[in-house]
Enzyme design. Structure first.
Site, PDB file in Angstrom:
ATOM      1  N   GLU A  79     -79.707  -2.467 -57.512  1.00  0.00           N
ATOM      2  CA  GLU A  79     -80.732  -3.498 -57.346  1.00  0.00           C
ATOM      3  C   GLU A  79     -81.956  -2.891 -56.658  1.00  0.00           C
ATOM      4  OE1 GLU A  79     -79.970  -6.551 -54.261  1.00  0.00           O
ATOM      5  OE2 GLU A  79     -77.954  -5.695 -54.149  1.00  0.00           O
ATOM      6  N   CYS A 116     -75.713  -7.298 -55.424  1.00  0.00           N
ATOM      7  CA  CYS A 116     -74.629  -6.413 -54.971  1.00  0.00           C
ATOM      8  C   CYS A 116     -73.386  -6.514 -55.850  1.00  0.00           C
ATOM      9  CB  CYS A 116     -74.275  -6.725 -53.525  1.00  0.00           C
ATOM     10  SG  CYS A 116     -75.708  -6.770 -52.457  1.00  0.00           S
ATOM     11  N   HIS A 134     -67.361  -7.121 -50.213  1.00  0.00           N
ATOM     12  CA  HIS A 134     -68.742  -6.667 -50.078  1.00  0.00           C
ATOM     13  C   HIS A 134     -69.121  -6.814 -48.603  1.00  0.00           C
ATOM     14  CE1 HIS A 134     -72.944  -6.168 -50.241  1.00  0.00           C
ATOM     15  NE2 HIS A 134     -73.218  -7.443 -50.008  1.00  0.00           N
TER      16      HIS A 134
HETATM   17  N1  CAA Z   1     -72.917  -9.617 -28.173  1.00  0.00           N
HETATM   18  C1  CAA Z   1     -72.045  -9.927 -29.168  1.00  0.00           C
HETATM   19  N2  CAA Z   1     -72.378 -10.708 -30.230  1.00  0.00           N
HETATM   20  C2  CAA Z   1     -73.627 -11.212 -30.274  1.00  0.00           C
HETATM   21  C3  CAA Z   1     -74.578 -10.942 -29.252  1.00  0.00           C
HETATM   22  C4  CAA Z   1     -74.174 -10.105 -28.172  1.00  0.00           C
HETATM   23  N3  CAA Z   1     -75.028  -9.774 -27.188  1.00  0.00           N
HETATM   24  N4  CAA Z   1     -75.721 -11.574 -29.578  1.00  0.00           N
HETATM   25  C5  CAA Z   1     -75.507 -12.228 -30.750  1.00  0.00           C
HETATM   26  N5  CAA Z   1     -74.242 -12.004 -31.154  1.00  0.00           N
HETATM   27  C6  CAA Z   1     -73.599 -12.476 -32.389  1.00  0.00           C
HETATM   28  C7  CAA Z   1     -73.928 -13.902 -32.756  1.00  0.00           C
HETATM   29  O1  CAA Z   1     -73.125 -14.809 -32.047  1.00  0.00           O
HETATM   30  C8  CAA Z   1     -73.630 -13.879 -34.252  1.00  0.00           C
HETATM   31  O2  CAA Z   1     -72.244 -13.932 -34.443  1.00  0.00           O
HETATM   32  P1  CAA Z   1     -71.591 -15.044 -35.442  1.00  0.00           P
HETATM   33  O3  CAA Z   1     -72.233 -14.824 -36.802  1.00  0.00           O
HETATM   34  O4  CAA Z   1     -70.142 -14.686 -35.441  1.00  0.00           O
HETATM   35  O5  CAA Z   1     -71.937 -16.350 -34.869  1.00  0.00           O
HETATM   36  C9  CAA Z   1     -74.072 -12.476 -34.676  1.00  0.00           C
HETATM   37  O6  CAA Z   1     -74.157 -11.714 -33.474  1.00  0.00           O
HETATM   38  C10 CAA Z   1     -75.431 -12.439 -35.374  1.00  0.00           C
HETATM   39  O7  CAA Z   1     -76.321 -13.143 -34.567  1.00  0.00           O
HETATM   40  P2  CAA Z   1     -77.400 -14.118 -35.238  1.00  0.00           P
HETATM   41  O8  CAA Z   1     -76.765 -15.006 -36.256  1.00  0.00           O
HETATM   42  O9  CAA Z   1     -78.197 -14.753 -34.133  1.00  0.00           O
HETATM   43  O10 CAA Z   1     -78.289 -13.011 -35.959  1.00  0.00           O
HETATM   44  P3  CAA Z   1     -79.627 -13.147 -36.760  1.00  0.00           P
HETATM   45  O11 CAA Z   1     -80.064 -14.544 -36.936  1.00  0.00           O
HETATM   46  O12 CAA Z   1     -80.604 -12.209 -36.131  1.00  0.00           O
HETATM   47  O13 CAA Z   1     -79.292 -12.540 -38.205  1.00  0.00           O
HETATM   48  C11 CAA Z   1     -78.204 -12.160 -40.257  1.00  0.00           C
HETATM   49  C12 CAA Z   1     -78.029 -12.263 -38.749  1.00  0.00           C
HETATM   50  C13 CAA Z   1     -78.518 -13.530 -40.834  1.00  0.00           C
HETATM   51  C14 CAA Z   1     -76.930 -11.616 -40.869  1.00  0.00           C
HETATM   52  C15 CAA Z   1     -79.374 -11.191 -40.556  1.00  0.00           C
HETATM   53  O14 CAA Z   1     -79.046  -9.887 -40.127  1.00  0.00           O
HETATM   54  C16 CAA Z   1     -79.782 -11.126 -42.008  1.00  0.00           C
HETATM   55  O15 CAA Z   1     -80.585 -11.914 -42.487  1.00  0.00           O
HETATM   56  N6  CAA Z   1     -79.237 -10.126 -42.757  1.00  0.00           N
HETATM   57  C17 CAA Z   1     -79.528  -9.935 -44.187  1.00  0.00           C
HETATM   58  C18 CAA Z   1     -78.804 -10.935 -45.060  1.00  0.00           C
HETATM   59  C19 CAA Z   1     -77.328 -10.698 -45.158  1.00  0.00           C
HETATM   60  O16 CAA Z   1     -76.823  -9.612 -44.900  1.00  0.00           O
HETATM   61  N7  CAA Z   1     -76.593 -11.730 -45.590  1.00  0.00           N
HETATM   62  C20 CAA Z   1     -75.164 -11.621 -45.795  1.00  0.00           C
HETATM   63  C21 CAA Z   1     -74.661 -12.488 -46.943  1.00  0.00           C
HETATM   64  S1  CAA Z   1     -75.612 -12.185 -48.428  1.00  0.00           S
HETATM   65  C22 CAA Z   1     -74.927 -10.772 -49.082  1.00  0.00           C
HETATM   66  O17 CAA Z   1     -73.843 -10.393 -48.734  1.00  0.00           O
HETATM   67  C23 CAA Z   1     -75.723  -9.999 -50.083  1.00  0.00           C
HETATM   68  C24 CAA Z   1     -76.405  -8.869 -49.422  1.00  0.00           C
HETATM   69  O18 CAA Z   1     -75.895  -7.758 -49.418  1.00  0.00           O
HETATM   70  C25 CAA Z   1     -77.680  -9.093 -48.765  1.00  0.00           C
END
Ligand code: CAA
Length: 394
Positions: free
Chosen positions: A83, A115, A237
């Site tokens: 992709e 993916c 994945h």
């Molecule tokens: N210590 C331990 N854990 C902590 C922490 C700390 N100090 N601070 C935060 N966390 C935890 C949170 O509690 C959360 O855990 P849970 O999900 O278990 O609740 C985790 O860390 C992530 O925190 P946030 O949700 O606040 O993080 P975020 O909003 O910054 O973003 C994300 C997380 C949405 C995955 C972001 O990285 C993102 O957009 N990533 C790209 C999209 C993605 O990967 N999506 C996955 C599904 S889609 C897919 O699989 C296709 C693909 O390849 C893209």
């Protein structure tokens, strides 16, 4: 229903990039508590391509050891799944075909569905082998995961290529029927043609992924698949490794099991070792999970493994594979560890400079800085044409 035809993965090899950025460097820059990266999303570092690396150089580097071991004689098809496409018309696989010196009597094509592409490639390859059991198909999954700087997706970047030789009487993993399938039109993650970096609705993407897990499992069960407790491990994945845990917990709960953390760790833990340090390699990711499992587990011979392939947008598939007795003699564990260990750490400034690079679109002569020490490099964009060089012979 389990087919008695033995078709599957005969060899598997992966490659990643010249550089690596530890998440500590990202955390130092943006003030994030490192536990969010190391524990919250389960990522330690991310592979970063050099200025003279791309999906072609990684794909060729992944496939070269397979060609060196098996030769080219029985390969009549190359399917390149990505992709991170570099051209709207020409398959990246044609460049790889040339770099590896594959026979001209070969069909080469590129496949895309986020993916999920590599799984489509694997299933299409199995179909070709069913028609002609002598043929072997070279499947290459190669991707560079790129999000905007300082966006929530940034810590989930990464890059790698996995090459798989698919054929009858495979040495590693026999792929079974049936598959559980699922497609839904969602805008959780996408990359319009005019953008280098993906757009994503992070929480929506996690919800869509989990919905795809339960939906593929439902279809898999209705198609007569195995029961959940027959599986020894699950290759999900892994956009970030914590996602595999979330997904499997969801599957257990969907099937009426309580979340047993020890069971979860046994099913998922060993599949995360490479993705944790490489980052998201999009369509290669589930197969890096398989590489990590095979390379690290004690003998899995004859044991069923579950695969969950999810491609945003979205298409997903659940299927099973069974490890073949004697598979450990065919693994590339040392080479895989070397691909990870040879990466050179970047500082944050150098990472941002590489992230911002793009070729001018003026048709001029644009040589790339010589940064990679790998077997293949993208030497220039000249007159709108990508010029590759190789330092590899077989
Ligand atoms: N210590 C331990 N854990 C902590 C922490 C700390 N100090 N601070 C935060 N966390 C935890 C949170 O509690 C959360 O855990 P849970 O999900 O278990 O609740 C985790 O860390 C992530 O925190 P946030 O949700 O606040 O993080 P975020 O909003 O910054 O973003 C994300 C997380 C949405 C995955 C972001 O990285 C993102 O957009 N990533 C790209 C999209 C993605 O990967 N999506 C996955 C599904 S889609 C897919 O699989 C296709 C693909 O390849 C893209």
């Amino acid at each position: 229903m389990v087919s008695d035809r033995a078709i599957g993965i005969h060899d598997l090899s992966f490659a990643t990039t010249e550089f690596v950025l530890p998440h500590t460097a990202l955390a130092d820059h943006n003030g994030t508590e490192i536990g969010k990266y190391h524990v919250g999303i389960g990522q330690q570092s991310m592979s970063v391509p050099a200025a003279d690396e791309d999906i072609v150089t990684m794909g060729a580097a992944a496939a070269a050891p397979i060609i060196a071991r098996h030769g080219t004689d029985r390969i009549r098809t190359v399917v390149f799944a990505t992709e991170s496409s570099i051209d709207q018309a020409k398959s990246a696989g044609v460049y790889v075909h040339s770099l590896l010196g594959l026979p001209s009597a070969t069909r080469v094509v590129e496949l895309k569905q986020a993916c999920y592409g590599a799984t489509a490639a694997l299933q299409f390859a199995i179909g070709l082998v069913l028609r002609d059991p002598v043929q072997r198909i070279l499947v290459i999954a190669s991707d560079i995961s790129k999000y905007d700087l300082d966006s929530p997706g940034e810590p989930t970047q990464g890059a790698a290529a996995v090459a798989m030789l698919v054929g009858s009487d495979p040495s590693l993993v026999r792929i079974e029927e049936p598959s559980g399938l699922f497609t839904a039109d969602v805008m959780d993650f996408w990359r319009p043609n005019y953008r280098d970096a993906a757009l994503v609705d992070g929480q929506e993407s996690i919800t869509a992924y989990l919905h795809a897990v339960e939906s593929t499992w439902k279809d898999y069960t209705e198609q007569g698949g195995r029961s959940l407790d027959e599986f020894t491990a699950f290759c999900y994945h892994q956009p970030f490794t914590k996602m595999a845990y979330k997904a499997h917990r969801h599957l257990l709960n969907t099937c009426g099991y309580d979340t047993d953390e020890a069971w979860l760790e046994r099913a998922i833990g060993r599949t995360t070792a490479y993705n944790r340090v490489i980052g998201n390699s999009y369509t290669a990711s589930a197969y890096l999970g398989l590489a990590a499992l095979l390379d690290q587990a004690d003998d899995l011979a004859g044991r069923p493994i579950g695969f969950l392939s999810y491609g945003s947008g979205s298409v997903a598939e659940f299927f099973a594979g069974t490890t073949v007795p004697g598979y450990r003699e065919h693994l590339r564990t040392a080479a895989h560890q070397e691909a990870i260990d040879r990466r050179r750490p970047l500082d944050h400034t150098a990472y941002r400079e590489l992230h911002g690079r793009s070729f001018p679109a003026d048709g001029g002569d644009h040589p790339t800085p010589s940064q990679t020490t790998g077997h293949f490099r993208l030497a220039a964009l000249r007159g709108h044409k990508r010029i590759y060089e190789k330092r590899w012979t077989h």
